[in-house]
Design a protein around this motif. Structure first.
Motif, short mmCIF file in Angstrom:
data_model
loop_
_atom_site.label_atom_id
_atom_site.label_comp_id
_atom_site.label_asym_id
_atom_site.label_seq_id
_atom_site.Cartn_x
_atom_site.Cartn_y
_atom_site.Cartn_z
N CYS A 1 42.08 36.31 13.39
CA CYS A 1 43.31 36.11 12.62
C CYS A 1 44.27 37.29 12.76
CB CYS A 1 42.95 35.94 11.15
SG CYS A 1 42.01 37.36 10.52
N LYS B 1 33.73 35.70 7.11
CA LYS B 1 33.29 34.61 6.23
C LYS B 1 32.36 33.66 6.99
CE LYS B 1 37.53 33.23 5.14
NZ LYS B 1 38.65 32.54 4.51
N CYS C 1 35.24 29.75 8.24
CA CYS C 1 36.64 30.19 8.27
C CYS C 1 37.45 29.21 9.10
CB CYS C 1 36.73 31.60 8.84
SG CYS C 1 38.44 32.15 9.03
N CYS D 1 34.14 40.61 12.55
CA CYS D 1 34.28 39.15 12.56
C CYS D 1 34.04 38.59 13.96
CB CYS D 1 35.66 38.77 12.05
SG CYS D 1 35.91 37.00 11.94
S1 SF4 Z 1 36.50 35.43 8.69
FE1 SF4 Z 1 38.49 34.44 9.14
S2 SF4 Z 1 39.95 35.45 7.79
FE2 SF4 Z 1 38.12 36.76 7.87
S3 SF4 Z 1 38.53 38.25 9.50
FE3 SF4 Z 1 37.44 36.50 10.42
S4 SF4 Z 1 39.05 35.15 11.21
FE4 SF4 Z 1 40.02 36.56 9.74
#
Ligand code: SF4
Ligand code: SF4
Length: 152
Positions: free
Chosen positions: A9, A81, A84, A75
């Motif tokens: 993201c 998460k 996501c 990530c």
């Molecule tokens: S889990 Fe989703 S919102 Fe969180 S850092 Fe990764 S891509 Fe971004």
């Protein structure tokens, strides 16, 4: 900067509180010390004269919740998460990240992140321009409550 810290993201994993190893080490150590000292019993004693110590169980509850925020891996390497929709979307389109997406400016999936991370679009522009491994030194604040030029 290593590309692995640039999330799908556009967030920089280094700046996220859940990746702050020092913080979680301290919380862990504090919890251990308090337990060794049986501080819960001491707090009950202190609460007889100072009602704030009656809140000690809440404090321990908050410490446990802080611990649960810990994210040990970036990530891009499997952290973040569990589910996501942004990560799903990026991977579904075969992109490295949202910076490659022509729909990005009208994308509502990013709205929540935009509300918490005021530089999200600026950072995605930077990543698009310099690449996910070379934008770090130009980044601004991560969270909305931080001050530009006043730390991360
Ligand atoms: S889990 Fe989703 S919102 Fe969180 S850092 Fe990764 S891509 Fe971004
Ligand atoms: S539509 Fe584009 S900008 Fe939105 S989450 Fe998917 S890849 Fe990212």
């Amino acid at each position: 900067m290593n590309e692995k810290f640039t999330a799908w993201c556009g967030l920089c994993c280094i700046d996220c509180i859940p990746s702050n190893k020092d913080l979680f080490d301290l919380v862990h150590k504090l919890e251990e010390n308090l337990s060794d000292l049986q501080f819960d019993e001491y707090a009950k004693l202190k609460a007889e004269k100072n009602p704030v110590f009656g809140e000690y169980p809440v404090f321990i509850k908050v410490l446990k919740e802080i611990k649960s925020l810990k994210c040990s891996i970036p990530c891009r390497e499997g952290g973040g998460k569990t589910v996501c929709e942004i990560r799903n979307c990026v991977q579904g389109k075969g992109y490295l990240g949202c910076w490659e997406c022509s729909d990005r400016y009208s994308c509502t999936k990013l709205d929540y992140l935009r509300s918490v991370h005021p530089n999200l679009d600026y950072h995605l522009d930077l990543i698009g321009k310099y690449g996910p491994d070379s934008w770090l030194s130009k980044r601004g604040i991560h969270y909305r409550w931080q001050k530009e030029n006043g730390g991360k």
